[in-house]
Design a protein around this motif. Structure first.
Motif, mmCIF file in Angstrom:
data_model
loop_
_atom_site.group_PDB
_atom_site.id
_atom_site.type_symbol
_atom_site.label_atom_id
_atom_site.label_comp_id
_atom_site.label_asym_id
_atom_site.label_seq_id
_atom_site.Cartn_x
_atom_site.Cartn_y
_atom_site.Cartn_z
ATOM 1 N N GLU A 87 0.831 -1.199 0.000
ATOM 2 C CA GLU A 87 0.000 0.000 0.000
ATOM 3 C C GLU A 87 0.872 1.259 0.000
ATOM 4 O OE1 GLU A 87 -3.061 0.419 -0.561
ATOM 5 O OE2 GLU A 87 -3.294 2.533 0.010
ATOM 6 N N ARG A 136 0.822 4.120 -2.891
ATOM 7 C CA ARG A 136 0.643 5.565 -2.657
ATOM 8 C C ARG A 136 1.794 6.355 -3.273
ATOM 9 N NH1 ARG A 136 -2.742 6.156 3.031
ATOM 10 N NH2 ARG A 136 -4.155 4.468 2.489
ATOM 11 N N GLY A 173 1.178 6.504 -6.952
ATOM 12 C CA GLY A 173 0.144 7.499 -7.256
ATOM 13 C C GLY A 173 0.729 8.905 -7.250
ATOM 14 N N PHE A 174 1.593 9.141 -6.275
ATOM 15 C CA PHE A 174 2.215 10.461 -6.168
ATOM 16 C C PHE A 174 3.096 10.744 -7.387
ATOM 17 C CE2 PHE A 174 5.654 13.267 -4.897
ATOM 18 C CZ PHE A 174 4.950 14.329 -4.348
ATOM 19 N N CYS A 185 7.102 10.664 -1.473
ATOM 20 C CA CYS A 185 5.867 11.452 -1.307
ATOM 21 C C CYS A 185 6.120 12.783 -0.588
ATOM 22 C CB CYS A 185 4.828 10.650 -0.540
ATOM 23 S SG CYS A 185 4.379 9.112 -1.344
ATOM 24 N N GLY A 202 3.240 12.778 1.966
ATOM 25 C CA GLY A 202 3.256 11.518 2.712
ATOM 26 C C GLY A 202 3.196 11.754 4.209
ATOM 27 N N PRO A 255 -4.019 12.138 0.018
ATOM 28 C CA PRO A 255 -4.185 10.795 -0.548
ATOM 29 C C PRO A 255 -2.877 9.989 -0.506
ATOM 30 C CG PRO A 255 -4.887 12.507 -2.125
ATOM 31 C CD PRO A 255 -4.281 13.213 -0.961
ATOM 32 N N ALA A 256 -1.743 10.702 -0.429
ATOM 33 C CA ALA A 256 -0.445 10.005 -0.386
ATOM 34 C C ALA A 256 0.050 9.840 1.048
ATOM 35 C CB ALA A 256 0.584 10.781 -1.207
ATOM 36 N N SER A 257 -0.823 10.074 2.041
ATOM 37 C CA SER A 257 -0.397 9.979 3.446
ATOM 38 C C SER A 257 0.149 8.590 3.775
ATOM 39 C CB SER A 257 -1.576 10.278 4.373
ATOM 40 O OG SER A 257 -1.173 10.034 5.718
ATOM 41 N N LEU A 258 1.278 8.576 4.458
ATOM 42 C CA LEU A 258 1.908 7.311 4.875
ATOM 43 C C LEU A 258 1.902 7.180 6.395
ATOM 44 C CD1 LEU A 258 4.950 7.684 2.472
ATOM 45 C CD2 LEU A 258 3.098 6.021 2.203
#
Lengths: 411, 81
Positions: free
Chosen positions: A271, A275, A278-279, A360, A364, A370-373
């Motif tokens: 996941e 992400r 996506g970034f 990210c 991130g 949306p790119a949060s880690l």
């Protein structure tokens, strides 16, 4: 007509499915899990924020009948392969690591019954119930009073009382203990037995009382609700698993736990990489014609993810090849391999999520992008201490006075 | 050979009970042999019989009883000649 054919004729015995039919059934289970993962993803932030049980996902897993799939066909289950169960753990963990980990822990408990209890009437009957009623199984293997996480040591012991037994265990951490339908609990064989002479007993929730002594409030894996409890139960003695716990721990818990945990951690890593991808795709679209700076890091990250995947696939393959071979399962080589998978997988997940931060950047690091880690990182940090890697390496190091590794590629 | 194995078991492997009272086929794990004890025992056996247990033989069954240990050592010795 043979007696088996007569039974089959009467509809009591169904013919064993062909390999193609079995593969099709296993694909269908994975497809169901992917649909349930969408439900888990919807609620993952709330599960994390409130440190609550992922009820919606587990309602769906029960509804779609994915809790009993390890149970053998003869007890009414689907007899799914470990690879399929591992794939489901990964799919769920991509959406919500707590959901994936609870599912993994449930299946690890199911494995104790499936591997060791097929010939035992009470436990075989209980497996039928797991499949029919989609029961959720929890584990009580730790204990207060200095035992801590050493699952091969108990203070409390089973006390026989006529045909029944009673068992009281203090301060044990039981993940989703309050939500489980049954608990598999370890103890000494008798109160006087040595700490390592253990048995595992199965008690259903009408047979025990739990008193919460400590609430699970942690950095990550918050939805597993791994509260501490004092356990007090009473049940018929036939619910004690006849196989010594030493054998269960070595032969079925070790490979199931390490391979399924690793599959959950792989889901978190996958996941994080998704992400980051996506970034990078977003960046590429902002400046067509040039490769975004993070793309090189992402290429590197895909190498690490591939390594991680290879580690788990090889471990699953090794287990599936030797699952009926007690000598191989009890061999030092197998123990070292499974321990090594746990250590490598638990380190990989943190490293991969960390590297994804470089890609990210601030997106991130944010909690609301949306790119949060952020949640992934907090969940990933549980891996090296879920049975501390130092304890596992210590166990392996104890073997090295005699152990020689097998240099072949295929074993 | 079994007498020699029995002698070794008296000093290594940390068995809580009386080794002399164990039958040749008695289960050593039930008698209290731990995985750490097994390692100590393997070391002492390798030394005493001048053998090396290969990776493929280091499993539970080969160290489950005095008789099993004797069989395992004989198997290695016969391969070495």
């Amino acid at each position: 007509m043979t007696s088996l054919a007569r039974l089959a004729d009467a509809g009591f015995v169904t013919e064993a499915p062909t390999p193609a039919a079995r593969a099709e059934a296993e694909r269908a289970m994975i497809a169901k899990a992917r649909r349930i993962a969408k439900i888990a993803a919807e609620h993952a932030a709330d599960v994390d924020a409130r440190s609550r049980f992922p009820q919606e996902a587990f309602d769906a897993l029960k509804q779609e009948r994915l809790l009993g799939i390890m149970v053998p066909a003869v007890q009414g289950g689907e007899e799914a392969s470990l690879s399929t169960i591992a794939e489901i753990c990964t799919a769920l963990a991509q959406a919500c690591a707590s959901t994936g980990m609870i599912y993994a822990m449930h299946q690890i408990k199911a494995s104790s019954l499936v591997v060791h209890c097929g010939d035992d009437p009470w436990h075989a009957g209980f497996m039928t119930r797991i499949a029919r009623e989609q029961l959720l199984l929890a584990s009580a293997t730790t204990e207060g009073g200095g035992v801590g996480g050493d699952l091969r040591s108990s203070i409390c012991g089973v006390i026989r009382d006529g045909d029944d037994f009673t068992l009281e265990k203090e301060g044990c951490l039981i993940s989703y203990g309050a939500q489980a339908d049954a608990i598999l609990i370890t103890s000494r064989r008798t109160p006087e037995a040595p700490p390592s002479d253990q048995v595992m007993s199965v008690l259903t929730k009408d047979q025990y009382r739990l008193e919460r002594s400590h609430v699970w409030n942690t950095m990550g894996m918050r939805g597993t609700c791994s509260d501490n409890f004092s356990f007090a139960g009473r049940a018929p003695a036939r619910q004690i698993i006849p196989t010594p716990f030493a054998e269960i721990a070595a032969q079925s818990m070790l490979p199931h736990a390490h391979l399924l945990w690793a599959s959950v951690w792989y889901g978190i890593a996958a996941e994080a990489v998704a992400r980051a991808e996506g970034f990078v795709r977003g960046e590429a679209r902002k400046k067509p014609g040039s490769t975004p700076p993070g793309a090189l890091r992402l290429a590197e990250l895909l190498v690490r993810l591939q390594q991680f995947k290879g580690l788990i696939i090889a471990g699953l393959d090794r287990y599936e090849r030797v699952r009926g071979d007690a000598d191989e399962l009890s061999s030092m080589g197998f123990v070292v391999a499974m321990n090594s998978i746990k250590v490598a997988a638990s380190e990989s997940v943190g490293e991969i999520v960390s590297q994804a931060f470089l890609i990210c950047g601030i997106q991130g690091y944010r909690n609301d992008s949306p790119a949060s880690l952020a949640r992934l990182m907090r969940d990933a940090l549980s891996a090296p201490i879920m049975i501390n890697n130092d304890r596992i390496l210590g166990n392996t190091s104890n073997l090295l006075a005699v152990y020689k590794h097998d240099p072949s590629l295929s074993r | 050979m079994k007498t020699k194995i029995r002698e070794i078991l008296k000093t290594t492997g940390k068995l809580p009970g009386d080794v002399a009272a164990l039958a040749d086929d008695a289960d050593l794990y039930n008698a209290g042999l731990t995985s750490f004890g097994t390692v100590e025992l393997m070391m002492a056996l390798e030394e005493a019989f001048d053998v090396e247990f290969p990776d493929t033989m280091m499993n539970r069954r080969n160290f489950a009883s005095i008789a099993a240990i004797a069989n395992a050592i004989q198997a290695i010795q016969s391969e070495n000649v």
